[in-house]
Design a protein around this motif. Sequence first.
Motif, PDB file in Angstrom:
ATOM      1  N   GLY A  43       0.683  -1.335   0.091  1.00  0.00           N
ATOM      2  CA  GLY A  43       0.257  -0.286  -0.041  1.00  0.00           C
ATOM      3  C   GLY A  43       0.860   1.228  -0.083  1.00  0.00           C
ATOM      4  O   GLY A  43       2.112   1.269  -0.244  1.00  0.00           O
ATOM      5  N   SER A  44       0.091   2.453   0.020  1.00  0.00           N
ATOM      6  CA  SER A  44       0.754   3.751   0.180  1.00  0.00           C
ATOM      7  C   SER A  44       0.314   4.519   1.226  1.00  0.00           C
ATOM      8  O   SER A  44      -0.730   4.310   1.734  1.00  0.00           O
ATOM      9  CB  SER A  44       0.391   4.597  -1.200  1.00  0.00           C
ATOM     10  N   GLN A  45       1.053   5.581   1.480  1.00  0.00           N
ATOM     11  CA  GLN A  45       0.728   6.207   2.615  1.00  0.00           C
ATOM     12  C   GLN A  45       1.534   7.901   2.453  1.00  0.00           C
ATOM     13  O   GLN A  45       2.895   7.684   1.902  1.00  0.00           O
ATOM     14  CB  GLN A  45       1.241   5.841   3.927  1.00  0.00           C
ATOM     15  N   THR A  46       1.140   8.951   2.881  1.00  0.00           N
ATOM     16  CA  THR A  46       1.631  10.047   2.849  1.00  0.00           C
ATOM     17  C   THR A  46       1.943  10.837   4.072  1.00  0.00           C
ATOM     18  O   THR A  46       0.736  11.027   4.679  1.00  0.00           O
ATOM     19  CB  THR A  46       0.999  11.148   1.695  1.00  0.00           C
ATOM     20  N   LEU A  47       3.125  11.038   4.514  1.00  0.00           N
ATOM     21  CA  LEU A  47       3.257  11.824   5.852  1.00  0.00           C
ATOM     22  C   LEU A  47       3.365  13.323   5.423  1.00  0.00           C
ATOM     23  O   LEU A  47       3.766  13.689   4.516  1.00  0.00           O
ATOM     24  CB  LEU A  47       4.423  11.397   6.444  1.00  0.00           C
ATOM     25  N   SER A  48       2.902  14.184   6.295  1.00  0.00           N
ATOM     26  CA  SER A  48       3.220  15.640   6.408  1.00  0.00           C
ATOM     27  C   SER A  48       3.944  16.235   7.501  1.00  0.00           C
ATOM     28  O   SER A  48       3.745  15.590   8.421  1.00  0.00           O
ATOM     29  CB  SER A  48       1.705  16.201   6.159  1.00  0.00           C
ATOM     30  N   CYS A  49       4.641  17.246   7.236  1.00  0.00           N
ATOM     31  CA  CYS A  49       5.185  17.817   8.246  1.00  0.00           C
ATOM     32  C   CYS A  49       5.088  19.511   7.996  1.00  0.00           C
ATOM     33  O   CYS A  49       5.486  20.030   7.197  1.00  0.00           O
ATOM     34  CB  CYS A  49       6.656  17.436   8.561  1.00  0.00           C
ATOM     35  N   VAL A  50       4.496  19.996   8.986  1.00  0.00           N
ATOM     36  CA  VAL A  50       4.349  21.578   9.203  1.00  0.00           C
ATOM     37  C   VAL A  50       5.352  22.266  10.071  1.00  0.00           C
ATOM     38  O   VAL A  50       5.629  21.774  11.188  1.00  0.00           O
ATOM     39  CB  VAL A  50       2.880  21.818   9.660  1.00  0.00           C
ATOM     40  N   ALA A  51       5.903  23.124   9.624  1.00  0.00           N
ATOM     41  CA  ALA A  51       7.031  23.954  10.326  1.00  0.00           C
ATOM     42  C   ALA A  51       6.546  25.164  10.853  1.00  0.00           C
ATOM     43  O   ALA A  51       5.600  25.822  10.240  1.00  0.00           O
ATOM     44  CB  ALA A  51       8.304  23.927   9.402  1.00  0.00           C
ATOM     45  N   SER A  52       6.992  25.648  11.842  1.00  0.00           N
ATOM     46  CA  SER A  52       6.765  27.065  12.433  1.00  0.00           C
ATOM     47  C   SER A  52       7.511  28.088  11.995  1.00  0.00           C
ATOM     48  O   SER A  52       7.321  29.199  12.447  1.00  0.00           O
ATOM     49  CB  SER A  52       6.725  26.890  13.990  1.00  0.00           C
ATOM     50  N   ARG A  57       8.103  19.462  -0.885  1.00  0.00           N
ATOM     51  CA  ARG A  57       7.864  20.462  -0.041  1.00  0.00           C
ATOM     52  C   ARG A  57       7.122  21.766  -0.468  1.00  0.00           C
ATOM     53  O   ARG A  57       6.905  21.797  -2.048  1.00  0.00           O
ATOM     54  CB  ARG A  57       9.133  21.031   0.443  1.00  0.00           C
ATOM     55  N   ASP A  58       6.114  22.495   0.090  1.00  0.00           N
ATOM     56  CA  ASP A  58       5.292  23.304  -0.255  1.00  0.00           C
ATOM     57  C   ASP A  58       5.675  24.557   0.692  1.00  0.00           C
ATOM     58  O   ASP A  58       5.445  24.714   1.810  1.00  0.00           O
ATOM     59  CB  ASP A  58       3.895  23.169  -0.203  1.00  0.00           C
ATOM     60  N   ASN A  59       6.484  25.407   0.235  1.00  0.00           N
ATOM     61  CA  ASN A  59       7.242  26.452   1.198  1.00  0.00           C
ATOM     62  C   ASN A  59       6.046  27.450   1.383  1.00  0.00           C
ATOM     63  O   ASN A  59       6.196  28.201   2.712  1.00  0.00           O
ATOM     64  CB  ASN A  59       8.515  27.192   0.387  1.00  0.00           C
ATOM     65  N   ALA A  60       5.186  27.519   0.529  1.00  0.00           N
ATOM     66  CA  ALA A  60       4.017  28.689   0.858  1.00  0.00           C
ATOM     67  C   ALA A  60       3.278  28.007   2.021  1.00  0.00           C
ATOM     68  O   ALA A  60       2.670  28.980   2.811  1.00  0.00           O
ATOM     69  CB  ALA A  60       3.324  28.928  -0.188  1.00  0.00           C
ATOM     70  N   ASN A 118       4.587  26.017   4.429  1.00  0.00           N
ATOM     71  CA  ASN A 118       5.630  25.627   5.571  1.00  0.00           C
ATOM     72  C   ASN A 118       5.581  24.128   5.841  1.00  0.00           C
ATOM     73  O   ASN A 118       5.427  23.460   6.867  1.00  0.00           O
ATOM     74  CB  ASN A 118       5.298  26.210   6.593  1.00  0.00           C
ATOM     75  N   SER A 119       5.432  23.325   4.661  1.00  0.00           N
ATOM     76  CA  SER A 119       4.948  21.944   4.717  1.00  0.00           C
ATOM     77  C   SER A 119       6.129  21.387   3.938  1.00  0.00           C
ATOM     78  O   SER A 119       6.539  21.603   2.887  1.00  0.00           O
ATOM     79  CB  SER A 119       3.768  21.617   4.319  1.00  0.00           C
TER      80      SER A 119
END
Length: 125
Positions: free
Chosen positions: A16-25, A72-75, A77-78
Amino acid sequence: QVQLVESGGGLVQAGGSQTLSCVASARAFGTYAVGWFRQAPGKEREFVAALSGSGDLKYYADSVRGRFTISRDNAKNSVYLQMNSLNPGDTAVYYCAARRSLISYYTTVSDYDYWGQGTQVTVSS
């Protein structure tokens, strides 16, 4: 001080598949290089994938190359880790990491200054 918060872990079947996300301050998130690491029970934390601040340079561990994709999506912060063709060997706590850098990526634990709390990924056979 930069805070990182991961999400998206859970239980998934092999293949299977999975997507992890990380949000930065962080402010000016595009000036930070980022990476994903993982740690299985009883093992050292290991490198998975890395991405430069601009997103132009990326690198993967041999064990995940061709199956995982860091982006990444810098707009926003992810940072993301798209994981495909998962197998039980991918079971671990996954960590997002960051450090100040404009033009390079980094592949060792000691290279990074900021870490998230981790998110568990469990792949069942």
